[in-house]
Enzyme design. Structure first.
Site, PDB file in Angstrom:
ATOM      1  N   ASP A 135     -15.300   7.848  -9.105  1.00  0.00           N
ATOM      2  CA  ASP A 135     -15.100   7.159  -7.833  1.00  0.00           C
ATOM      3  C   ASP A 135     -14.289   8.049  -6.903  1.00  0.00           C
ATOM      4  OD1 ASP A 135     -15.458   5.000  -6.105  1.00  0.00           O
ATOM      5  OD2 ASP A 135     -13.527   4.127  -6.626  1.00  0.00           O
ATOM      6  N   TYR A 137     -12.655   9.011  -2.935  1.00  0.00           N
ATOM      7  CA  TYR A 137     -11.704   8.396  -1.994  1.00  0.00           C
ATOM      8  C   TYR A 137     -11.932   9.091  -0.661  1.00  0.00           C
ATOM      9  CZ  TYR A 137      -6.984   6.590  -0.712  1.00  0.00           C
ATOM     10  OH  TYR A 137      -5.911   5.936  -0.142  1.00  0.00           O
ATOM     11  N   ARG A 151       3.089   4.355   2.362  1.00  0.00           N
ATOM     12  CA  ARG A 151       3.894   5.574   2.455  1.00  0.00           C
ATOM     13  C   ARG A 151       4.420   5.700   3.877  1.00  0.00           C
ATOM     14  NH1 ARG A 151      -0.389   7.278  -0.803  1.00  0.00           N
ATOM     15  NH2 ARG A 151      -1.484   8.166   0.983  1.00  0.00           N
ATOM     16  N   ARG A 246      -5.008  -5.525  -6.956  1.00  0.00           N
ATOM     17  CA  ARG A 246      -4.018  -4.722  -6.248  1.00  0.00           C
ATOM     18  C   ARG A 246      -2.628  -4.805  -6.880  1.00  0.00           C
ATOM     19  NH1 ARG A 246      -7.147  -1.249  -3.459  1.00  0.00           N
ATOM     20  NH2 ARG A 246      -8.664  -2.344  -2.152  1.00  0.00           N
ATOM     21  N   GLN A 249      -2.697  -2.750 -10.093  1.00  0.00           N
ATOM     22  CA  GLN A 249      -2.831  -1.343  -9.731  1.00  0.00           C
ATOM     23  C   GLN A 249      -1.525  -0.774  -9.178  1.00  0.00           C
ATOM     24  OE1 GLN A 249      -5.892  -0.684  -6.804  1.00  0.00           O
ATOM     25  NE2 GLN A 249      -5.684   1.531  -6.831  1.00  0.00           N
ATOM     26  N   TYR A 253      -0.150   2.629 -11.181  1.00  0.00           N
ATOM     27  CA  TYR A 253      -0.870   3.830 -10.745  1.00  0.00           C
ATOM     28  C   TYR A 253      -0.025   5.098 -10.722  1.00  0.00           C
ATOM     29  CZ  TYR A 253       0.967   4.158  -5.936  1.00  0.00           C
ATOM     30  OH  TYR A 253       1.762   4.326  -4.824  1.00  0.00           O
ATOM     31  N   LYS A 262      -8.551  -1.383 -12.038  1.00  0.00           N
ATOM     32  CA  LYS A 262      -9.872  -1.025 -11.544  1.00  0.00           C
ATOM     33  C   LYS A 262     -10.974  -1.143 -12.600  1.00  0.00           C
ATOM     34  CE  LYS A 262     -10.465   0.781  -8.044  1.00  0.00           C
ATOM     35  NZ  LYS A 262     -10.872   0.203  -6.738  1.00  0.00           N
ATOM     36  N   THR A 358     -13.846   3.288  -0.958  1.00  0.00           N
ATOM     37  CA  THR A 358     -13.927   2.262   0.067  1.00  0.00           C
ATOM     38  C   THR A 358     -14.325   2.868   1.406  1.00  0.00           C
ATOM     39  OG1 THR A 358     -12.192   1.010  -1.046  1.00  0.00           O
ATOM     40  CG2 THR A 358     -12.648   0.431   1.241  1.00  0.00           C
ATOM     41  N   GLU A 372      -6.874  -4.033   3.530  1.00  0.00           N
ATOM     42  CA  GLU A 372      -6.776  -3.575   4.918  1.00  0.00           C
ATOM     43  C   GLU A 372      -6.971  -4.722   5.907  1.00  0.00           C
ATOM     44  OE1 GLU A 372      -8.981   0.496   5.223  1.00  0.00           O
ATOM     45  OE2 GLU A 372      -9.734  -0.598   3.477  1.00  0.00           O
TER      46      GLU A 372
END
Length: 425
Positions: A135, A137, A151, A246, A249, A253, A262, A358, A372
């Site tokens: 997968d 990104y 961040r 989420r 994760q 992560y 995931k 995504t 989002e």
């Protein structure tokens, strides 16, 4: 070899519903099971499913070099291994057989009865045996949004992001076909304001609007696929929902990335749309700055104008479209992804699945995840039934759709859907 199947003026003797995803110019490939529990490989025109195994046995692919049992298997892996020339020949032949001007099969009642099925009378299966799943990104907008949320908003992207197509290896065994129920996952989480983790069902379950491509065999271990040859190793594309917990994760992560948040489920659409079918919809990909290294640089148009949308359908209520975006927004292209994947000598095989990551667009209504759309749970998304969502609830069905359209032709991918089932006790 010319792609005659794409002729926009071609008509078929099969009935095609208005705005069908599957006109005669599409001719995708998939695997289905009949009411008699027979598994076979097929294609689809309109709402008619065509048994390619029966078509081959009855001699309709004469002159094309195919193994005798290539369409009698329960996956497309062997057919994909036959290579692009054979894929194109088969697809062109199917288009000719079902052309309104061709009466060879049209006037043969016995053969039609053996070959043709209503989509209502078959069950679609996973189209390939997925040996490996990667997968990526690759959406600049998605990566930027996530970086802003978690961040420094002024330095949302990590330093490597515009230099390499970032990716991780996913779990192939939990890739399922559209229509499969998705069990809400359980795991460890660290809710805000706590100092020790808790265990339980994920409360921040999300969808991820993605596409994925299916590869054919690459080179032996140790040899890379040059970017100029990458598209020769891509059979076709599917829609994909890479479900994400989420809260699980977020806790797990660091430092190695996605794991239990995931790998509980990834849903793909059942029909593989070939790269040949998508050829008329090529477009230029976004400008890349800085210029990628030479092994990631290719001339020409390597993206595709694929309209994408996500809808949420609560139990017993109408669906609400919550996102509309386009594949063409992806910063990194499929040929760049594949070239990078193999630059270290990693070998790929027929049936490998490579996800886009995504896909988000530049506007708030084009974001490809609830993370989002709700901006980390700070905003509510209102549905048609009056209910609101920040993340998915039990019995919600998520439906991803995609299609290409120009002045002459419209082809689509069908649905990629999954319904959330409550977590097991």
């Amino acid at each position: 070899m010319q792609i005659t199947a794409n002729n926009p003026d071609r008509k078929t003797w099969l009935e095609i519903p208005e705005n069908s995803d599957f006109p005669i110019q599409n001719i995708p490939f998939g695997v289905f099971i009949t009411k008699d529990d027979i598994i076979t490989i097929g294609t689809r025109i309109g709402d008619t499913v065509i048994d390619l195994g029966a078509l081959h046995q009855l001699g309709y692919f004469k002159g094309i070099r195919l193994s005798e049992d290539v369409f009698l298997q329960d996956t497309l892996n062997d057919f994909i291994s036959h290579g692009r020339k054979r894929w194109r020949s088969v697809r062109n032949r199917i288009a000719d057989l079902f052309d309104i001007e061709n009466d060879r099969l049209q006037n043969n009642k016995n053969h039609r009865q053996a070959i043709l099925f209503s989509i209502q009378d078959v069950e679609m299966l996973l189209p390939v045996d997925i040996g490996d799943y990667t997968d990526f990104y690759s959406s600049l907008e998605h990566a930027t949004n996530v970086g802003k949320m978690f961040r420094d908003p002024d330095n949302a992207l990590l330093p490597n992001w515009k230099h390499i197509p970032v990716a991780y290896h996913g779990r192939a065994s939990s890739v399922v076909v559209s229509g499969t129920k998705i069990r809400r996952p359980k795991g460890q989480m660290m809710p805000k304001g706590t100092t020790t983790p808790i265990f339980g069902a994920s409360q921040l379950l999300d969808f991820e609007l993605e596409t994925a491509f299916i590869t054919t065999d690459g080179y032996r271990l140790g040899k890379s696929i040059p970017i100029e040859e990458a598209e020769e190793h891509i059979f076709g594309m599917v829609l994909m929902n890479d479900w994400s917990a989420r809260d699980i994760q977020k806790w797990e992560y660091i430092p190695l990335g996605p794991f239990l948040g995931k790998n509980f489920a990834t849903t793909i659409s059942p029909w593989i749309i070939t790269m040949d079918a998508l050829e008329p919809f090529r477009v230029k990909s976004p400008k890349q700055d800085p210029q990628p290294l030479p092994y990631l640089t290719a001339e020409g148009n390597h993206s595709f104008d694929i309209h994408l949308q996500v809808a949420i359908k609560p139990k017993g209520n109408k669906e609400t479209v919550v996102s509309k975006t386009n594949f063409k927004y992806l910063y990194w292209t499929m040929n760049q992804q594949l070239a990078h994947h193999t630059i270290n000598g990693c070998n790929i095989r027929s049936g490998d699945l490579l996800g886009s990551g995504t896909i988000s667009g530049p506007t708030e209504d084009s974001f490809g995840s609830l993370l989002e759309l709700s901006w980390g749970g700070t905003k509510k998304i209102k549905l048609k039934d009056g209910s609101e969502r920040k993340f998915l609830e039990d019995n919600d069905t998520v439906i991803i759709r995609g299609y290409c359209k120009n002045e002459q032709t419209r082809i689509g991918f069908g649905n990629c859907s999954g319904k959330i089932a409550p977590a097991k006790n």
